[in-house]
Design a protein around this motif. Structure first.
Motif, PDB file in Angstrom:
ATOM      1  N   ASN A 165       2.474   2.096  -3.301  1.00 12.02           N
ATOM      2  CA  ASN A 165       1.547   2.753  -4.235  1.00 12.02           C
ATOM      3  C   ASN A 165       1.415   4.233  -3.909  1.00 12.02           C
ATOM      4  N   ASN A 223      -2.899   2.245   6.947  1.00 15.25           N
ATOM      5  CA  ASN A 223      -2.615   1.815   5.569  1.00 15.25           C
ATOM      6  C   ASN A 223      -3.735   2.188   4.600  1.00 15.25           C
ATOM      7  N   LYS A 224      -4.250   3.394   4.771  1.00 17.53           N
ATOM      8  CA  LYS A 224      -5.270   3.931   3.876  1.00 17.53           C
ATOM      9  C   LYS A 224      -4.763   5.258   3.341  1.00 17.53           C
ATOM     10  N   TRP A 284      -6.915   5.759  -6.426  1.00 17.41           N
ATOM     11  CA  TRP A 284      -6.113   6.670  -5.606  1.00 17.41           C
ATOM     12  C   TRP A 284      -5.533   7.801  -6.455  1.00 17.41           C
ATOM     13  N   GLU A 334       0.830  -1.203   0.000  1.00 17.98           N
ATOM     14  CA  GLU A 334       0.000   0.000   0.000  1.00 17.98           C
ATOM     15  C   GLU A 334       0.865   1.254   0.000  1.00 17.98           C
ATOM     16  N   ASP A 368      -9.365   2.522   1.517  1.00 22.41           N
ATOM     17  CA  ASP A 368      -8.424   1.464   1.838  1.00 22.41           C
ATOM     18  C   ASP A 368      -7.793   0.906   0.563  1.00 22.41           C
ATOM     19  N   PHE A 369      -6.897  -0.040   0.716  1.00 21.11           N
ATOM     20  CA  PHE A 369      -6.120  -0.531  -0.420  1.00 21.11           C
ATOM     21  C   PHE A 369      -6.991  -1.206  -1.483  1.00 21.11           C
ATOM     22  N   PHE A 425      -7.393   1.101  -4.314  1.00 19.21           N
ATOM     23  CA  PHE A 425      -6.172   1.778  -4.775  1.00 19.21           C
ATOM     24  C   PHE A 425      -6.203   2.157  -6.245  1.00 19.21           C
ATOM     25  N   PHE A 463      -0.948   9.342   3.628  1.00 16.92           N
ATOM     26  CA  PHE A 463      -1.052   7.907   3.882  1.00 16.92           C
ATOM     27  C   PHE A 463      -1.184   7.710   5.378  1.00 16.92           C
TER      28      PHE A 463
END
Length: 104
Positions: A5, A45-46, A90, A2, A83-84, A87, A41
């Motif tokens: 990214n 982990n979001k 994102w 995560e 959350d991932f 992604f 971030f």
């Protein structure tokens, strides 16, 4: 994974936009525009985005929830986290967040 990214997105935006820099938000790695945070971030982990209180959350496929870093306080107005699992959007949300802060 995560965080990698997030770092890739931050690097792309810093290279493409001269006013965009690396920074911190609540001890977390962040992306700044003219020293103002517009994405970061989180420790969970979001990725968190400043999208504004009028942002149409329902339009996005990834589940966005209001960012609420404090247990006894209400969520931060206009800040949303993904959350991932989300992604793939994102990058788009970072772009929207940057445009929002540039227009203020």
């Amino acid at each position: 994974m995560e965080f990698e990214n997030f770092k890739e997105i931050r690097e792309q935006f810093c290279l493409k936009h001269p006013e965009v820099t690396e920074g911190k938000m609540m001890s977390s790695p962040a992306i700044h525009y003219k020293n103002k945070v517009f994405a970061f971030f989180s420790r969970q982990n979001k990725m968190v985005f400043k999208l504004g209180k009028d942002f149409p959350v329902e339009k996005h496929h990834a589940q966005l929830v209001e960012f609420s870093p404090f247990k006894s306080k209400k969520p931060l107005t206009g800040w949303y986290e993904s959350d991932f699992e989300g992604f793939e959007i994102w990058n788009e949300l970072t772009r929207i967040s940057l445009r929002k802060i540039q227009s203020n």
